[in-house]
Enzyme design. Structure first.
Site, PDB file in Angstrom:
ATOM      1  N   HIS A  52     -13.490  -7.033  -9.403  1.00  0.00           N
ATOM      2  CA  HIS A  52     -12.090  -6.898  -8.981  1.00  0.00           C
ATOM      3  C   HIS A  52     -11.478  -8.273  -8.701  1.00  0.00           C
ATOM      4  CE1 HIS A  52     -13.267  -2.698  -7.323  1.00  0.00           C
ATOM      5  NE2 HIS A  52     -12.530  -2.508  -8.403  1.00  0.00           N
ATOM      6  N   LYS A  87     -11.957  11.093  -4.651  1.00  0.00           N
ATOM      7  CA  LYS A  87     -13.363  10.726  -4.863  1.00  0.00           C
ATOM      8  C   LYS A  87     -14.175  10.625  -3.572  1.00  0.00           C
ATOM      9  CE  LYS A  87     -12.249   7.756  -8.803  1.00  0.00           C
ATOM     10  NZ  LYS A  87     -12.141   6.330  -9.097  1.00  0.00           N
ATOM     11  N   ARG A 126     -13.670  -2.700 -18.780  1.00  0.00           N
ATOM     12  CA  ARG A 126     -15.048  -3.161 -18.971  1.00  0.00           C
ATOM     13  C   ARG A 126     -15.521  -2.685 -20.341  1.00  0.00           C
ATOM     14  NH1 ARG A 126     -16.507  -0.641 -13.279  1.00  0.00           N
ATOM     15  NH2 ARG A 126     -15.426   0.938 -14.460  1.00  0.00           N
ATOM     16  N   SER A 164     -17.701  -0.176  -8.478  1.00  0.00           N
ATOM     17  CA  SER A 164     -17.863   0.169  -7.063  1.00  0.00           C
ATOM     18  C   SER A 164     -18.874   1.303  -6.924  1.00  0.00           C
ATOM     19  CB  SER A 164     -16.524   0.611  -6.471  1.00  0.00           C
ATOM     20  OG  SER A 164     -15.591  -0.430  -6.543  1.00  0.00           O
TER      21      SER A 164
HETATM   22  O1  PNS Z   1      -9.954   2.263  -9.115  1.00  0.00           O
HETATM   23  P1  PNS Z   1      -9.560   3.582  -9.737  1.00  0.00           P
HETATM   24  O2  PNS Z   1     -10.127   4.718  -8.924  1.00  0.00           O
HETATM   25  O3  PNS Z   1      -9.963   3.661 -11.174  1.00  0.00           O
HETATM   26  O4  PNS Z   1      -7.964   3.667  -9.667  1.00  0.00           O
HETATM   27  C1  PNS Z   1      -7.279   4.804 -10.147  1.00  0.00           C
HETATM   28  C2  PNS Z   1      -5.758   4.751  -9.808  1.00  0.00           C
HETATM   29  C3  PNS Z   1      -5.555   4.553  -8.332  1.00  0.00           C
HETATM   30  C4  PNS Z   1      -5.121   3.616 -10.555  1.00  0.00           C
HETATM   31  C5  PNS Z   1      -5.163   6.107 -10.294  1.00  0.00           C
HETATM   32  O5  PNS Z   1      -5.903   7.153  -9.765  1.00  0.00           O
HETATM   33  C6  PNS Z   1      -3.695   6.272  -9.913  1.00  0.00           C
HETATM   34  O6  PNS Z   1      -2.841   5.635 -10.467  1.00  0.00           O
HETATM   35  N1  PNS Z   1      -3.407   7.144  -8.927  1.00  0.00           N
HETATM   36  C7  PNS Z   1      -2.074   7.398  -8.460  1.00  0.00           C
HETATM   37  C8  PNS Z   1      -1.552   8.779  -8.887  1.00  0.00           C
HETATM   38  C9  PNS Z   1      -0.825   8.706 -10.209  1.00  0.00           C
HETATM   39  O7  PNS Z   1       0.112   7.965 -10.391  1.00  0.00           O
HETATM   40  N2  PNS Z   1      -1.307   9.508 -11.173  1.00  0.00           N
HETATM   41  C10 PNS Z   1      -0.769   9.544 -12.508  1.00  0.00           C
HETATM   42  C11 PNS Z   1      -1.275   8.352 -13.296  1.00  0.00           C
HETATM   43  S1  PNS Z   1      -1.423   8.732 -14.954  1.00  0.00           S
END
Ligand code: PNS
Length: 159
Positions: free
Chosen positions: A19, A43, A92, A130
């Site tokens: 990150h 999660k 990745r 993570s």
């Molecule tokens: O580190 P992560 O868990 O891969 O991050 C995922 C994240 C936070 C980027 C994603 O879950 C997100 O954008 N959540 C917010 C809800 C949202 O906007 N959902 C529609 C996106 S297509």
């Protein structure tokens, strides 16, 4: 001149060196990179949003160019709130691609003015997640070099 703001969203549960590598690359693309910790995470996170925010702040410090925020609701709504025109995501292996592509296209449909950019971390972090870091730490494995030292200590304390 208008400042270019990028949003770097994620669970950051916990922050890894991968990150941080992405963050430093994003910093070159924007005047300000807002790190955004998602609040409504399905999660079942190991660390609370406050703890995750603290961990990031311990490393990043109080740099006005790198604010740390948390958000709930749609990512694109939060991006608009902080006037971000870029969403940064780390990519990745190929296995990340499908999920990331879906999110990027959905976000573009919701907010056509916001561009998602994918950045690749250093090869040495290409397998670091993570989730794996938590698993290794839980089973008393050594995560030195994969996360900042302060995060490693918190993981030890948690398990
Ligand atoms: O580190 P992560 O868990 O891969 O991050 C995922 C994240 C936070 C980027 C994603 O879950 C997100 O954008 N959540 C917010 C809800 C949202 O906007 N959902 C529609 C996106 S297509």
């Amino acid at each position: 001149m208008a400042q270019r703001v990028a949003l770097y969203p994620g669970s950051f549960d916990p922050l890894t060196n991968g990150h941080l590598d992405i963050l430093s690359r994003a910093r070159r693309l924007a005047d300000r990179v807002v790190m955004a910790i998602v609040e409504n995470d399905s999660k079942e996170p190991l660390f609370s949003v406050e703890e995750r925010s603290e961990m990031i702040r311990e490393i990043v410090g109080d740099d006005p160019a790198l604010p740390i925020r948390s958000f709930s609701g749609l990512l694109v709504d939060f991006a608009q709130e902080v006037e971000a025109t870029l969403i940064v995501r780390g990519l990745r292996a190929v296995s990340d691609y499908e999920y990331e592509l879906q999110m990027a296209l959905m976000n573009r449909r919701l907010a056509p003015g916001i561009e998602t950019v994918f950045l690749m971390a250093k090869e040495e972090y290409s397998y670091v997640s993570s989730r794996l870091v938590k698993e290794v730490a839980k089973l008393k494995g050594d995560v030195t070099g994969l996360v900042p030292n302060s995060v490693r200590i918190r993981l030890q304390q948690r398990f």
